[in-house]
Every structure is written in structure tokens, then in C-alpha cells.
Design a protein around this motif. Structure first.
Motif, mmCIF file in Angstrom:
data_model
loop_
_atom_site.group_PDB
_atom_site.id
_atom_site.type_symbol
_atom_site.label_atom_id
_atom_site.label_comp_id
_atom_site.label_asym_id
_atom_site.label_seq_id
_atom_site.Cartn_x
_atom_site.Cartn_y
_atom_site.Cartn_z
ATOM 1 N N ARG A 55 0.860 -1.180 0.000
ATOM 2 C CA ARG A 55 0.000 0.000 0.000
ATOM 3 C C ARG A 55 0.893 1.225 0.000
ATOM 4 N NH1 ARG A 55 -1.815 -4.214 2.602
ATOM 5 N NH2 ARG A 55 -4.033 -4.779 2.540
ATOM 6 N N ARG A 56 0.396 2.292 -0.603
ATOM 7 C CA ARG A 56 1.229 3.487 -0.743
ATOM 8 C C ARG A 56 0.426 4.739 -0.405
ATOM 9 N NH1 ARG A 56 4.353 4.964 -6.410
ATOM 10 N NH2 ARG A 56 5.404 6.885 -5.756
ATOM 11 N N VAL A 92 5.407 7.122 0.842
ATOM 12 C CA VAL A 92 5.744 5.925 1.616
ATOM 13 C C VAL A 92 5.008 4.711 1.073
ATOM 14 C CG1 VAL A 92 6.013 4.980 3.936
ATOM 15 C CG2 VAL A 92 5.768 7.458 3.634
ATOM 16 N N ARG A 93 5.763 3.640 0.855
ATOM 17 C CA ARG A 93 5.174 2.367 0.429
ATOM 18 C C ARG A 93 5.571 1.300 1.448
ATOM 19 N NH1 ARG A 93 4.111 0.966 -5.051
ATOM 20 N NH2 ARG A 93 5.599 2.567 -5.677
ATOM 21 N N ALA A 94 4.597 0.493 1.872
ATOM 22 C CA ALA A 94 4.859 -0.555 2.854
ATOM 23 C C ALA A 94 3.937 -1.736 2.604
ATOM 24 C CB ALA A 94 4.655 -0.026 4.277
ATOM 25 N N ASN A 95 4.231 -2.851 3.266
ATOM 26 C CA ASN A 95 3.338 -4.003 3.136
ATOM 27 C C ASN A 95 1.981 -3.708 3.773
ATOM 28 O OD1 ASN A 95 4.364 -4.059 5.795
ATOM 29 N ND2 ASN A 95 4.308 -6.308 5.887
ATOM 30 N N ALA A 96 1.982 -2.921 4.844
ATOM 31 C CA ALA A 96 0.758 -2.498 5.526
ATOM 32 C C ALA A 96 1.142 -1.364 6.470
ATOM 33 C CB ALA A 96 0.111 -3.658 6.281
ATOM 34 N N PHE A 97 0.114 -0.672 7.003
ATOM 35 C CA PHE A 97 0.368 0.450 7.888
ATOM 36 C C PHE A 97 -0.425 0.303 9.180
ATOM 37 C CE2 PHE A 97 1.465 2.075 3.731
ATOM 38 C CZ PHE A 97 2.598 2.835 3.979
ATOM 39 N N LEU A 115 -3.004 13.849 3.790
ATOM 40 C CA LEU A 115 -2.756 12.424 3.598
ATOM 41 C C LEU A 115 -3.640 11.847 2.498
ATOM 42 C CD1 LEU A 115 -1.232 9.909 4.482
ATOM 43 C CD2 LEU A 115 -2.928 9.572 6.293
ATOM 44 N N TYR A 116 -3.001 11.108 1.566
ATOM 45 C CA TYR A 116 -3.688 10.499 0.433
ATOM 46 C C TYR A 116 -3.292 9.034 0.283
ATOM 47 C CZ TYR A 116 -4.680 15.263 -1.177
ATOM 48 O OH TYR A 116 -5.113 16.563 -1.270
ATOM 49 N N PHE A 117 -4.284 8.157 0.153
ATOM 50 C CA PHE A 117 -4.044 6.777 -0.261
ATOM 51 C C PHE A 117 -3.888 6.802 -1.775
ATOM 52 C CE2 PHE A 117 -4.888 2.537 -1.597
ATOM 53 C CZ PHE A 117 -4.673 1.688 -0.522
ATOM 54 N N VAL A 118 -2.708 6.440 -2.292
ATOM 55 C CA VAL A 118 -2.445 6.648 -3.721
ATOM 56 C C VAL A 118 -2.243 5.370 -4.528
ATOM 57 C CG1 VAL A 118 -1.495 8.948 -3.315
ATOM 58 C CG2 VAL A 118 0.054 6.972 -3.383
#
Length: 274
Positions: free
Chosen positions: A110-111, A188-193, A239-242
Motif C-alpha cells: 500500500r502506498r 511511503v510504500r509498505a506491506n501495511a500500515f 494524507l492520500y491513499f495513492v
């Protein structure tokens, strides 16, 4: 025969108390989308998203799925549902997918992007679309500090007190801090937040960028595993889910990287989690 549909959704979260549908008529993005899709499907529809967003948080490419027993072409799911959606929510892509697809559990990454507007005065335009600061930010110091967050760590210091995740361990694949004129963008990109994870990143990095804390403070906060050591939680406005990434065999449609008022950027190299 039940079929599964994946949608890509864009929304301005300013008017909503977050993604998740709630009781007592509290406005949410999920409720509006389910109502619109239910009209097009002519039956009640429940949707699942890749990553729930908080009150005031936006998305340029939220991924959701739902199941239906009716046959509609993909354009009907987008254009038809948009007819019944408010102007601050838009479905931008639709596709039929395999039955084993799941918007949340099939996601590899997710980014998010967090947009800071550094200027003397708060902007009238995008006042709820960016996080404003009058302070001048040292982007190089912020980027140097952000390096410590890459990799797999215990992010207890960056999770909300009420976070319900079973573990504070997360893997950050990429973390870039860039400036575009008066915008400073955390990408920021991660497996989850974790809950409030990026807003807490932003709070720490803004303090470092403003010269209030040294670069080394980011690592001190991370190693402390103590939320009280991490300073303020930055506002939700910027903040944006992109993006959410999935295995290629699902052929999930993509939207242009947002938010769309920012210029195009070259994609950094990173490795997907196995």
C-alpha cells in the motif's frame, strides 16, 4: 452465478468521518459507495477496501471489491454508480476479477503520500487538501531521517494508542521526501500500515525539517518503542491513499499516481514482499 468486481475509487475525504460505514447517519465514503452500487446492481452491495482511511483523509486510487449476481458491463459500474455519488467521490475504473481476489488480503503493498504546504500563509485553495506550515523545512534533513524507517521494524512509536493491529511490525519498502515548489511530499510504500503511522512519521519529520530536532531523533523515536516519545500526530488533511499493488495475474486497473495537483515523478526501485 456470483461474480466479483474490483473498482478504483478517488475521493476527497474532507466531508467524511473516514472510509468505514458507521451508525447513526455519520457520513462515510463506504456508505455512499454502497448505496450507489446497490442502485446499479438492484440488490444490496457491501464493499471491501484495500486500506481504511481516517476522517479527513483522501484517496486518489483506493481499491475496493464487491460481489454481485447481476451482469453489467464495466462501464456501467463506473458511469452508472457515479451518477448516484456526490461530487467528492468518483469511481475511476472497474473490472471483473477472479473469485479468489480480495482487495485487502490480496494486496502486496500500500502506498500513501503526505503533502505539506510550506508558506507564510495558509492556502485558501486546498485548505483541506494539504497540511500547512509557516515553517521552512529542510527537505534533505527530512530525507536523511526517513531512511531509518526503511526495512522491517517494530513501529510502536508510530502507532495510535487505540491501534487494533495484532503486531507493530511492518515493512517499509520505500520512503522518499521530495519538494515541488512549496509542496513537501512524503511518499511511503509498505506491506501495511498501523493506525496514524504516516501522520506520526510526518509529525517527526516536520519537527526535524523545521530544525526543532536533530536528524538522529527519528532513530531515537523508532528505537524507543514508545508513542509518547514521538511528538505530535500531524493533521489528516495532507494524507492520500495513492496506490495498492497486487499480483499481476489479477490485472487490477491502475489510476495515475495522485494527488493530481502534483507533478509526475520517476518511480523509485524497490522489491515487492514475497
Amino acid at each position: 452465478m456470483t461474480k466479483k468486481v474490483v473498482l478504483v475509487v478517488e475521493y476527497n475525504g474532507s466531508a467524511y468521518k473516514g472510509w468505514q460505514a458507521q451508525k447513526n447517519g455519520v457520513p462515510s465514503v463506504q456508505e455512499n459507495i454502497e448505496k450507489a452500487l446497490s442502485v446499479i446492481a438492484n440488490h444490496p452491495v457491501k464493499v471491501v477496501c484495500a486500506g481504511r482511511t481516517d476522517a479527513g483523509v483522501h484517496a486518489s486510487a483506493q481499491v475496493i471489491h464487491f460481489e454481485t449476481h447481476v451482469q453489467r458491463n464495466e462501464r456501467s459500474w463506473t458511469m452508472g454508480a457515479n451518477t448516484y455519488l456526490p461530487s467528492d467521490i468518483s469511481i475511476v475504473a472497474a473490472k471483473y476479477v477472479a473469485d479468489d481476489f480480495h482487495a485487502r488480503f490480496s494486496a502486496l503493498t500500500r502506498r500513501y503520500r503526505y503533502v505539506i504546504y510550506s508558506a507564510d500563509f495558509c492556502p485558501a485553495i486546498l485548505s483541506k487538501g494539504v497540511t500547512w506550515t509557516y515553517k521552512r523545512l529542510d527537505v534533505e534533513a527530512m530525507q536523511q531521517a526517513a531512511k531509518v524507517f526503511k526495512g522491517t521494524h517494530d513501529f510502536t512509536s508510530f502507532r495510535a494508542v487505540g491501534c487494533q493491529a495484532k503486531t507493530p511490525m511492518r515493512t517499509v519498502l520505500n520512503f522518499e521526501v521530495q519538494s515541488f515548489g512549496q509542496y513537501v511530499v512524503l511518499d511511503v510504500r509498505a506491506n501495511a500500515f498501523l493506525h496514524h503511522m504516516i501522520r506520526n512519521f510526518a509529525g517527526v519529520l516536520m519537527s526535524i525539517g523545521a530544525g526543532e530536532k536533530p536528524v538522529e531523533w527519528a532513530e531515537e523515536v523508532l528505537r524507543s518503542k514508545d508513542r509518547t516519545k514521538g511528538g505530535i500526530t500531524a493533521p489528516p488533511f495532507g494524507l492520500y491513499f495513492v496506490d495498492a499493488e497486487y499480483p499481476e495475474n489479477f490485472h487490477v486497473p491502475k489510476n495515475a499516481l495522485g494527488p493530481h495537483f502534483l507533478p509526475f515523478v520517476e518511480e523509485p526501485n524497490y522489491e515487492l514482499p514475497s
